[in-house]
Every structure is written in structure tokens, then in C-alpha cells.
Write an enzyme that holds these catalytic residues in place. Structure first.
Site, PDB file in Angstrom:
ATOM      1  N   GLU A   1      -4.344  -6.791   2.194  1.00  0.00           N
ATOM      2  CA  GLU A   1      -5.264  -6.558   1.072  1.00  0.00           C
ATOM      3  C   GLU A   1      -6.657  -7.180   1.228  1.00  0.00           C
ATOM      4  O   GLU A   1      -7.675  -6.490   1.217  1.00  0.00           O
ATOM      5  CB  GLU A   1      -4.600  -7.101  -0.213  1.00  0.00           C
ATOM      6  CG  GLU A   1      -5.487  -7.117  -1.441  1.00  0.00           C
ATOM      7  CD  GLU A   1      -5.803  -5.734  -1.969  1.00  0.00           C
ATOM      8  OE1 GLU A   1      -4.893  -4.918  -2.085  1.00  0.00           O
ATOM      9  OE2 GLU A   1      -6.982  -5.471  -2.261  1.00  0.00           O
TER      10      GLU A   1
ATOM     11  N   LEU B   1      18.976   1.653   7.752  1.00  0.00           N
ATOM     12  CA  LEU B   1      19.130   2.362   9.026  1.00  0.00           C
ATOM     13  C   LEU B   1      18.372   1.616  10.115  1.00  0.00           C
ATOM     14  O   LEU B   1      17.186   1.312   9.968  1.00  0.00           O
ATOM     15  CB  LEU B   1      18.536   3.780   8.875  1.00  0.00           C
ATOM     16  CG  LEU B   1      18.692   4.715  10.059  1.00  0.00           C
ATOM     17  CD1 LEU B   1      20.158   5.089  10.275  1.00  0.00           C
ATOM     18  CD2 LEU B   1      17.873   5.996   9.835  1.00  0.00           C
TER      19      LEU B   1
ATOM     20  N   ARG C   1      15.457  -1.739   7.151  1.00  0.00           N
ATOM     21  CA  ARG C   1      16.251  -2.319   8.233  1.00  0.00           C
ATOM     22  C   ARG C   1      17.524  -2.956   7.665  1.00  0.00           C
ATOM     23  O   ARG C   1      17.446  -3.705   6.695  1.00  0.00           O
ATOM     24  CB  ARG C   1      15.441  -3.389   8.968  1.00  0.00           C
ATOM     25  CG  ARG C   1      15.515  -3.168  10.452  1.00  0.00           C
ATOM     26  CD  ARG C   1      14.744  -4.161  11.231  1.00  0.00           C
ATOM     27  NE  ARG C   1      13.407  -4.400  10.693  1.00  0.00           N
ATOM     28  CZ  ARG C   1      12.540  -5.198  11.273  1.00  0.00           C
ATOM     29  NH1 ARG C   1      12.859  -5.798  12.405  1.00  0.00           N
ATOM     30  NH2 ARG C   1      11.349  -5.411  10.764  1.00  0.00           N
TER      31      ARG C   1
ATOM     32  N   SER D   1       0.823  -1.217   0.000  1.00  0.00           N
ATOM     33  CA  SER D   1       0.000   0.000   0.000  1.00  0.00           C
ATOM     34  C   SER D   1       0.860   1.271   0.000  1.00  0.00           C
ATOM     35  O   SER D   1       0.711   2.127  -0.880  1.00  0.00           O
ATOM     36  CB  SER D   1      -0.948  -0.003   1.202  1.00  0.00           C
ATOM     37  OG  SER D   1      -0.195  -0.005   2.404  1.00  0.00           O
TER      38      SER D   1
ATOM     39  N   GLY E   1     -23.867   0.135 -13.416  1.00  0.00           N
ATOM     40  CA  GLY E   1     -24.582   1.382 -13.704  1.00  0.00           C
ATOM     41  C   GLY E   1     -25.968   1.128 -14.258  1.00  0.00           C
ATOM     42  O   GLY E   1     -26.525   0.047 -14.107  1.00  0.00           O
ATOM     43  N   GLY E   2     -26.515   2.117 -14.927  1.00  0.00           N
ATOM     44  CA  GLY E   2     -27.888   2.026 -15.419  1.00  0.00           C
ATOM     45  C   GLY E   2     -28.016   1.315 -16.756  1.00  0.00           C
ATOM     46  O   GLY E   2     -29.134   1.111 -17.235  1.00  0.00           O
ATOM     47  N   GLN E   3     -26.898   0.951 -17.369  1.00  0.00           N
ATOM     48  CA  GLN E   3     -26.960   0.299 -18.681  1.00  0.00           C
ATOM     49  C   GLN E   3     -26.651  -1.184 -18.496  1.00  0.00           C
ATOM     50  O   GLN E   3     -25.523  -1.525 -18.165  1.00  0.00           O
ATOM     51  CB  GLN E   3     -25.927   0.915 -19.641  1.00  0.00           C
ATOM     52  CG  GLN E   3     -25.975   2.425 -19.734  1.00  0.00           C
ATOM     53  CD  GLN E   3     -27.205   2.938 -20.470  1.00  0.00           C
ATOM     54  OE1 GLN E   3     -27.905   2.186 -21.141  1.00  0.00           O
ATOM     55  NE2 GLN E   3     -27.481   4.222 -20.314  1.00  0.00           N
TER      56      GLN E   3
ATOM     57  N   THR F   1      16.550   2.058  13.104  1.00  0.00           N
ATOM     58  CA  THR F   1      15.938   3.220  13.763  1.00  0.00           C
ATOM     59  C   THR F   1      15.610   2.941  15.227  1.00  0.00           C
ATOM     60  O   THR F   1      15.012   3.786  15.882  1.00  0.00           O
ATOM     61  CB  THR F   1      14.653   3.626  13.021  1.00  0.00           C
ATOM     62  OG1 THR F   1      13.782   2.497  13.001  1.00  0.00           O
ATOM     63  CG2 THR F   1      14.941   4.086  11.618  1.00  0.00           C
TER      64      THR F   1
ATOM     65  N   ARG G   1       6.190   3.780  18.994  1.00  0.00           N
ATOM     66  CA  ARG G   1       7.128   2.937  19.766  1.00  0.00           C
ATOM     67  C   ARG G   1       8.565   3.241  19.364  1.00  0.00           C
ATOM     68  O   ARG G   1       9.479   3.145  20.159  1.00  0.00           O
ATOM     69  CB  ARG G   1       6.829   1.445  19.535  1.00  0.00           C
ATOM     70  CG  ARG G   1       5.554   0.966  20.215  1.00  0.00           C
ATOM     71  CD  ARG G   1       5.467  -0.555  20.253  1.00  0.00           C
ATOM     72  NE  ARG G   1       5.219  -1.143  18.954  1.00  0.00           N
ATOM     73  CZ  ARG G   1       4.019  -1.240  18.370  1.00  0.00           C
ATOM     74  NH1 ARG G   1       2.950  -0.786  18.995  1.00  0.00           N
ATOM     75  NH2 ARG G   1       3.888  -1.791  17.182  1.00  0.00           N
TER      76      ARG G   1
HETATM   77  N1  CAO Z   1      14.800  -0.244  12.015  1.00  0.00           N
HETATM   78  C1  CAO Z   1      14.344  -0.841  13.129  1.00  0.00           C
HETATM   79  N2  CAO Z   1      13.089  -1.331  13.270  1.00  0.00           N
HETATM   80  C2  CAO Z   1      12.275  -1.213  12.218  1.00  0.00           C
HETATM   81  C3  CAO Z   1      12.676  -0.600  11.023  1.00  0.00           C
HETATM   82  C4  CAO Z   1      14.003  -0.097  10.943  1.00  0.00           C
HETATM   83  N3  CAO Z   1      14.467   0.493   9.835  1.00  0.00           N
HETATM   84  N4  CAO Z   1      11.631  -0.638  10.142  1.00  0.00           N
HETATM   85  C5  CAO Z   1      10.632  -1.249  10.785  1.00  0.00           C
HETATM   86  N5  CAO Z   1      10.999  -1.587  12.027  1.00  0.00           N
HETATM   87  C6  CAO Z   1      10.189  -2.265  13.042  1.00  0.00           C
HETATM   88  C7  CAO Z   1       8.944  -1.488  13.408  1.00  0.00           C
HETATM   89  O1  CAO Z   1       9.284  -0.434  14.272  1.00  0.00           O
HETATM   90  C8  CAO Z   1       8.105  -2.577  14.070  1.00  0.00           C
HETATM   91  O2  CAO Z   1       8.576  -2.798  15.379  1.00  0.00           O
HETATM   92  P1  CAO Z   1       7.622  -2.922  16.680  1.00  0.00           P
HETATM   93  O3  CAO Z   1       6.573  -3.922  16.317  1.00  0.00           O
HETATM   94  O4  CAO Z   1       8.551  -3.393  17.742  1.00  0.00           O
HETATM   95  O5  CAO Z   1       7.040  -1.606  16.957  1.00  0.00           O
HETATM   96  C9  CAO Z   1       8.506  -3.828  13.281  1.00  0.00           C
HETATM   97  O6  CAO Z   1       9.666  -3.466  12.526  1.00  0.00           O
HETATM   98  C10 CAO Z   1       7.513  -4.415  12.325  1.00  0.00           C
HETATM   99  O7  CAO Z   1       6.625  -3.485  11.758  1.00  0.00           O
HETATM  100  P2  CAO Z   1       5.135  -3.901  11.356  1.00  0.00           P
HETATM  101  O8  CAO Z   1       4.391  -4.353  12.574  1.00  0.00           O
HETATM  102  O9  CAO Z   1       4.539  -2.802  10.591  1.00  0.00           O
HETATM  103  O10 CAO Z   1       5.378  -5.143  10.363  1.00  0.00           O
HETATM  104  P3  CAO Z   1       4.596  -6.543  10.285  1.00  0.00           P
HETATM  105  O11 CAO Z   1       5.312  -7.327   9.241  1.00  0.00           O
HETATM  106  O12 CAO Z   1       4.439  -7.185  11.595  1.00  0.00           O
HETATM  107  O13 CAO Z   1       3.131  -6.146   9.749  1.00  0.00           O
HETATM  108  C11 CAO Z   1       1.555  -5.193   8.192  1.00  0.00           C
HETATM  109  C12 CAO Z   1       2.923  -5.879   8.392  1.00  0.00           C
HETATM  110  C13 CAO Z   1       1.446  -4.790   6.742  1.00  0.00           C
HETATM  111  C14 CAO Z   1       0.428  -6.175   8.536  1.00  0.00           C
HETATM  112  C15 CAO Z   1       1.462  -3.955   9.099  1.00  0.00           C
HETATM  113  O14 CAO Z   1       2.574  -3.137   8.863  1.00  0.00           O
HETATM  114  C16 CAO Z   1       0.193  -3.146   8.906  1.00  0.00           C
HETATM  115  O15 CAO Z   1      -0.888  -3.531   9.346  1.00  0.00           O
HETATM  116  N6  CAO Z   1       0.310  -1.967   8.274  1.00  0.00           N
HETATM  117  C17 CAO Z   1      -0.777  -1.037   8.085  1.00  0.00           C
HETATM  118  C18 CAO Z   1      -1.743  -1.515   7.056  1.00  0.00           C
HETATM  119  C19 CAO Z   1      -1.092  -1.772   5.739  1.00  0.00           C
HETATM  120  O16 CAO Z   1      -0.431  -0.966   5.156  1.00  0.00           O
HETATM  121  N7  CAO Z   1      -1.386  -2.954   5.225  1.00  0.00           N
HETATM  122  C20 CAO Z   1      -1.079  -3.270   3.862  1.00  0.00           C
HETATM  123  C21 CAO Z   1       0.216  -3.857   3.671  1.00  0.00           C
HETATM  124  S1  CAO Z   1       0.331  -4.396   2.014  1.00  0.00           S
HETATM  125  O17 CAO Z   1      -0.591  -5.764   1.960  1.00  0.00           O
END
Ligand code: CAO
Length: 415
Positions: free
Chosen positions: A138, A71, A37, A17, A246-248, A73, A103
Site C-alpha cells: 500500500e 490446493l 495454500r 488489493s 477544487g476551485g472552491q 499448486t 513460475r
Molecule cells: N500453492 C503453492 N504455492 C503457492 C500457492 C498455493 N496455493 N499460493 C501461492 N503460492 C506461492 C507463489 O507461487 C509464490 O511462490 P514463488 O515465489 O516460489 O513463485 C509464493 O507462494 C509467494 O507469493 P508472493 O511472492 O506473491 O507472496 P509474498 O508474500 O512474498 O509477497 C506481495 C506479497 C503482496 C508483496 C506480492 O504478492 C506482490 O507484490 N503482489 C503484487 C502487488 C500487490 O498486490 N500488492 C498489494 C498487496 S496488499 O498490500
């Protein structure tokens, strides 16, 4: 000169997204710095891998024209670098799970303190409410946004669609929010917070189905084929198969070769204005005056009869012949095109909609170029970055770090 030249995007997006949004901003000319990361990167680099050593097509096709900076972070030095990036950039885009940025120590409040001009844009699964803390992908968004309940056939289960309306659709909504906020910042000098929830984005794209929900309260939906079939409506907008939205009235009809080719079909719209042409072309000129079929309102009760007769004609033609015959008569039809046909279509290559890109690890591959064509801001699709490919360049050029400091950060695993 590109439309967004000079705008710097701090790109914290991953999966689909957010990257859809920042790829579009990059195509409009922004400098998109994708923060990943160290040693890991965007998870999609290694998802659905088709060539062992190369970034996946999932990643490459969503991250063109960006620069990659690795990086950590969560490390103190990494946070210092991130603070400098927040001060140097115009927009921060992210689609972490809810709360992840807080966080990390970069709440909206903190970002505003660091850079009051910063626009901070997020995709989340849901807006404020009972589900705001949920992680969302998605198909969850398609289900929660109304698409699945209205897609598929009446007698089958809800269906998700192949169009990524939850991810890519919301990314596009977010992109519009960002350029609008940049425009407003020209006048106010202030940044702002933008939220594009995936549920809202999908519902926005399903607007016509909420329209039908309210019409349903006033009586049956006459343009749905279930009306003509005499099947009563329930309380909610039903799944309408391939009925026109639609309407068609329209439908998917078999064409010559359908027995072998799963895509030998055409979409055929019985637009009222061209009913006489349709009657002539399918060899039913008497239907122009027929008491049950001449008027659109009467036809709605007999759509199966109408489409059966049209299909008997389309089955004698290829989907392309149907197009060639109907187009000059102003009858709206569309061939069902496969991904193979789209990939090979010369006009899409010529317009830059399907682009061949060269990648150092995977060689040549096809991607979808920018779907928005601007006369004064042309797009050249540049391959996606390797993990950390531009780390040193960005730290030096954008943030003014010295070589020695960069070496130290490499050695301590911060970058
Ligand atoms: N350095 C250090 N830590 C990092 C980092 C970096 N450069 N980049 C990411 N991280 C960490 C985040 O801070 C997070 O840590 P905490 O959980 O400890 O706070 C962790 O990596 C994971 O991030 P996340 O929870 O976003 O990733 P996930 O794989 O568990 O979840 C997703 C993925 C897509 C389900 C979730 O990000 C989400 O719901 N996003 C919002 C909705 C969205 O965009 N969904 C569509 C995705 S496309 O299908």
C-alpha cells in the site's frame, strides 16, 4: 438473481488489493473460489490477530461471500486440479509478486490454451518499466503514485493517507476491468488479459494534482493557501494541507470541544455562490460588500483572514450544529467523523454500508458492506470462509471429483 450470477471466479488473490476486487465480484453475485495454500492460507488470516483462534479482521473484512479451496499448486496433482479449475472458471484474478504465476506454470499463454474464454486479471505494483519486478505494498504505491508528495502540510514530510487507495483503490480498478471484459466477451467470445498496476491506480486518483502540476507552469496556484501567505511555489505541485482540491476554497476548522476531542472539526467550503449567506451566518454582513473580500479572486489573497473569522464562529458550535445551521443555507460543510461515530451511525447500518456479521470463531463483528447499491442486484454480506471450508464441495460440484479421489488428495497433502 444477482448481476454476475453464473460467473465463476478463480481467486488467487491475497492480502488486500486483489481480495477487495474479488469480494466486490462476489457481492455482485459471482461464485468466487479462493485458492489457498493447504495449512497456511492467505497470510492475512494470521495478521493483526485480535482473537487467538479466529481469522483476523484483516482477512474477514476482505473475503466475504467467497468459498475457500485449499490446493498446493506446486504439486503435480495440484496442477491437474488447477488446470480443471481454469477450464471451469470465467475469470482468474491474482496479485502474486511479478512472475509467480509463470513460475507455477500458468502463464497467460498457457491459460489461454486451456480456456480461450478466460479473463486473466492481475494487480501488480508497477506496469512495464524499470520497477515492474518489484513487490509492492500500500504505502509504496501511495508514494510512487503521487499521493504522498501531495499529502500533508507544506512544512512537513510527505504523508500517506488512511484511505487504502493503493490496495483497495487498485482492487476497484481491476474489478471494473473485469466486468468490462466480461461485457466484451459477450460479443467476441474471447477472454483477455487485464493488468491494474497500483502506481497507475494511485496516479489516476491523484489526477487533480497532475492538473495542478501543469497549471503551476503558467503561474502560482491561487487557490492554495500558500499563495495568500505569499510563499513562493517550487517546481512541483506542493502539499496543500487541508486546502480544497477544487476551485472552491475550503479548510478544516475547529468546533466546540476541539480541546478534548481530536475529531471536533468541520470541513468548511466557501463556495462563491453562497458568500452572502456565509457572511451573515458568521456575523460579518459587512464582508458582502467589502472591497477586499466581496469578490472570489480578491478573497484568494486573504484566505487566512476569511477562515480565521469562520473558525471563530465554528468554535462556538459542535460539528453537528455547524452542519444543521449551514445545510439549509446551502453552505457545503462536513463534520470530521471518527471511525467510532461511523460504526455507530444508524443510517449507515440501515443502508447496509456498515454491517454486523456473525462468525463461528470470532462471534459478531462489524464490516463495511458493498458501497455500490444496485436496485436489481441486492447484496447480502456472508461471513468469510474458514481455510479450506469448501474444498470438498468445490472439487465435487464444480470439477466432478469422486469421494475416493478427494480422500487421496487430503492424505497426500495436495488439498
Ligand atoms: N500453492 C503453492 N504455492 C503457492 C500457492 C498455493 N496455493 N499460493 C501461492 N503460492 C506461492 C507463489 O507461487 C509464490 O511462490 P514463488 O515465489 O516460489 O513463485 C509464493 O507462494 C509467494 O507469493 P508472493 O511472492 O506473491 O507472496 P509474498 O508474500 O512474498 O509477497 C506481495 C506479497 C503482496 C508483496 C506480492 O504478492 C506482490 O507484490 N503482489 C503484487 C502487488 C500487490 O498486490 N500488492 C498489494 C498487496 S496488499 O498490500
Amino acid at each position: 438473481m444477482k448481476a454476475l450470477e453464473g460467473i465463476k471466479i478463480l481467486d488467487f488473490t491475497h492480502v488486500q488489493s486483489g481480495p477487495t476486487c474479488t469480494q466486490m465480484l462476489a457481492w455482485f453475485g459471482a461464485d468466487v473460489i479462493k485458492v489457498e495454500r493447504p495449512g497456511v492460507g492467505d497470510a492475512t488470516r494470521k495478521q493483526l490477530v485480535d482473537i487467538e483462534e479466529a481469522d483476523s479482521l484483516y482477512f474477514t473484512m476482505l473475503n466475504h461471500n467467497k468459498r475457500s479451496l485449499t490446493l498446493n499448486t506446486k504439486n503435480e496433482t495440484g496442477k491437474e486440479v488447477l488446470e480443471r479449475l481454469v477450464k471451469a472458471c470465467d475469470v482468474l484474478v491474482e496479485n502474486f509478486a511479478p512472475g509467480a504465476l509463470d513460475r507455477m506454470g500458468f502463464s497467460w499463454q498457457k491459460v489461454q490454451e486451456l480456456n480461450p474464454r478466460m479473463i486473466m486479471a492481475s494487480v501488480k505494483g508497477f506496469g512495464p518499466g524499470p520497477y515492474e519486478d518489484c513487490k509492492v505494498y500500500e504505502n509504496v504505491a501511495q508514494c510512487a503514485g503521487g499521493a504522498a508528495s501531495t499529502t500533508g502540510f507544506r512544512d512537513g514530510p510527505p504523508l500517506v493517507t488512511g484511505a487504502q487507495i493503493g490496495d483497495s483503490g487498485t482492487g476497484l480498478h481491476l474489478c471494473l476491468g473485469i466486468v468490462t471484459a466480461l461485457f466484451q466477451r459477450e460479443k467476441t467470445g474471447r477472454g483477455q488479459r487485464i493488468l491494474a498496476p497500483m502506481q497507475d491506480g494511485v496516479l489516476n486518483l491523484c489526477r487533480v494534482k497532475l492538473r495542478d502540476q501543469q497549471r503551476l507552469e503558467r503561474g502560482p496556484l491561487q487557490e492554495y493557501s500558500q499563495f495568500g501567505e505569499g510563499i513562493p511555489f517550487g517546481e512541483a505541485t506542493p502539499r496543500a494541507g487541508n486546502d480544497s482540491g477544487g476551485g472552491q476554497p475550503g479548510g478544516v476548522l475547529k468546533c466546540k470541544g476541539w480541546e478534548e476531542d481530536p475529531n471536533a472539526y468541520t470541513y468548511f467550503i466557501t463556495q462563491a455562490a453562497v458568500w452572502p449567506q456565509i457572511c451573515d451566518v458568521i456575523g460579518k454582513p459587512e464582508w458582502k460588500e467589502h472591497e477586499d473580500l466581496a469578490e472570489p479572486k480578491e478573497r484568494l489573497k486573504r484566505l487566512d483572514t476569511v477562515f480565521d473569522a469562520i473558525e471563530a464562529w465554528t468554535m462556538t458550535k459542535t460539528k453537528f450544529e455547524v452542519m444543521e445551521i449551514c445545510n439549509p443555507l446551502n453552505i457545503p460543510v462536513g463534520p470530521i467523523l471518527s471511525m467510532k461515530e461511523l460504526a455507530e451511525e444508524p443510517s449507515l447500518r440501515a443502508s447496509g454500508t456498515v454491517v454486523e456479521v456473525d462468525h463461528p470463531k470470532r462471534g459478531k463483528y462489524l464490516t463495511v458492506g458493498c458501497p455500490i447499491k444496485m436496485s436489481d442486484s441486492p447484496v447480502e454480506v456472508v461471513r468469510s470462509p474458514l481455510l479450506g471450508e469448501h474444498t470438498n464441495e468445490i472439487l465435487k460440484q464444480v470439477l466432478g471429483y469422486e469421494d475416493g479421489q478427494i480422500t487421496d488428495m487430503h492424505e497426500s497433502g495436495v488439498i
